[in-house]
Design a protein around this motif. Structure first.
Motif, PDB file in Angstrom:
ATOM      1  N   GLY A  55     -15.488  52.604 -39.889  1.00  0.00           N
ATOM      2  CA  GLY A  55     -15.933  51.233 -39.691  1.00  0.00           C
ATOM      3  C   GLY A  55     -16.654  51.052 -38.379  1.00  0.00           C
ATOM      4  N   PRO A  56     -17.188  49.860 -38.172  1.00  0.00           N
ATOM      5  CA  PRO A  56     -17.938  49.596 -36.936  1.00  0.00           C
ATOM      6  C   PRO A  56     -17.009  49.513 -35.728  1.00  0.00           C
ATOM      7  CG  PRO A  56     -17.700  47.589 -38.221  1.00  0.00           C
ATOM      8  CD  PRO A  56     -17.152  48.707 -39.068  1.00  0.00           C
ATOM      9  N   ARG A  57     -17.541  49.883 -34.585  1.00  0.00           N
ATOM     10  CA  ARG A  57     -16.747  49.822 -33.357  1.00  0.00           C
ATOM     11  C   ARG A  57     -16.686  48.409 -32.784  1.00  0.00           C
ATOM     12  NH1 ARG A  57     -14.860  54.485 -31.687  1.00  0.00           N
ATOM     13  NH2 ARG A  57     -15.895  56.383 -32.306  1.00  0.00           N
ATOM     14  N   THR A  58     -17.636  47.582 -33.162  1.00  0.00           N
ATOM     15  CA  THR A  58     -17.628  46.192 -32.701  1.00  0.00           C
ATOM     16  C   THR A  58     -17.637  45.281 -33.905  1.00  0.00           C
ATOM     17  OG1 THR A  58     -20.023  46.102 -32.570  1.00  0.00           O
ATOM     18  CG2 THR A  58     -18.850  46.732 -30.564  1.00  0.00           C
ATOM     19  N   TRP A  59     -17.098  44.118 -33.712  1.00  0.00           N
ATOM     20  CA  TRP A  59     -17.021  43.143 -34.788  1.00  0.00           C
ATOM     21  C   TRP A  59     -18.162  42.164 -34.629  1.00  0.00           C
ATOM     22  CZ3 TRP A  59     -15.988  37.774 -34.788  1.00  0.00           C
ATOM     23  CH2 TRP A  59     -15.780  37.236 -36.059  1.00  0.00           C
ATOM     24  N   THR A  60     -18.876  41.943 -35.712  1.00  0.00           N
ATOM     25  CA  THR A  60     -19.966  40.979 -35.707  1.00  0.00           C
ATOM     26  C   THR A  60     -19.637  39.897 -36.719  1.00  0.00           C
ATOM     27  OG1 THR A  60     -21.525  42.753 -35.213  1.00  0.00           O
ATOM     28  CG2 THR A  60     -22.446  40.665 -35.994  1.00  0.00           C
ATOM     29  N   PRO A  61     -19.526  38.652 -36.275  1.00  0.00           N
ATOM     30  CA  PRO A  61     -19.195  37.596 -37.230  1.00  0.00           C
ATOM     31  C   PRO A  61     -20.320  37.393 -38.236  1.00  0.00           C
ATOM     32  CG  PRO A  61     -19.683  36.653 -35.083  1.00  0.00           C
ATOM     33  CD  PRO A  61     -19.696  38.136 -34.925  1.00  0.00           C
ATOM     34  N   VAL A  62     -19.943  37.084 -39.441  1.00  0.00           N
ATOM     35  CA  VAL A  62     -20.919  36.812 -40.492  1.00  0.00           C
ATOM     36  C   VAL A  62     -21.204  35.326 -40.486  1.00  0.00           C
ATOM     37  CG1 VAL A  62     -21.313  36.853 -42.978  1.00  0.00           C
ATOM     38  CG2 VAL A  62     -20.054  38.715 -41.872  1.00  0.00           C
TER      39      VAL A  62
END
Length: 70
Positions: A55-62
């Motif tokens: 998974g991604p290392r950073t969270w990006t809000p949708v």
């Protein structure tokens, strides 16, 4: 013990409803038993910090856009 008396309840309906009621009671008791076991679990080892391997290392809000919202 029946709590409701509905018009035109068939014998099959009553039997299935009682079976469901008993299953719900059993599930409630089992859930309470699991919760009790969890509460009585002795302290375990300390878990070191960890990272996810997928998974991604950073969270990006949708963000969504709807018609009137722009």
């Amino acid at each position: 013990m029946r709590q409701t008396h509905l018009a035109e309840e068939s014998a099959d309906y009553l039997k299935a409803r009682e079976e469901l009621r008993q299953a719900e009671i059993e599930l409630m008791r089992h859930r309470e038993r699991v919760a009790d076991l969890r509460r009585r679990l002795p302290p375990g080892p300390v878990v070191d910090d960890y990272g996810f391997e997928e998974g991604p290392r950073t969270w990006t809000p949708v963000t969504r856009r709807c018609g009137p919202c722009g």
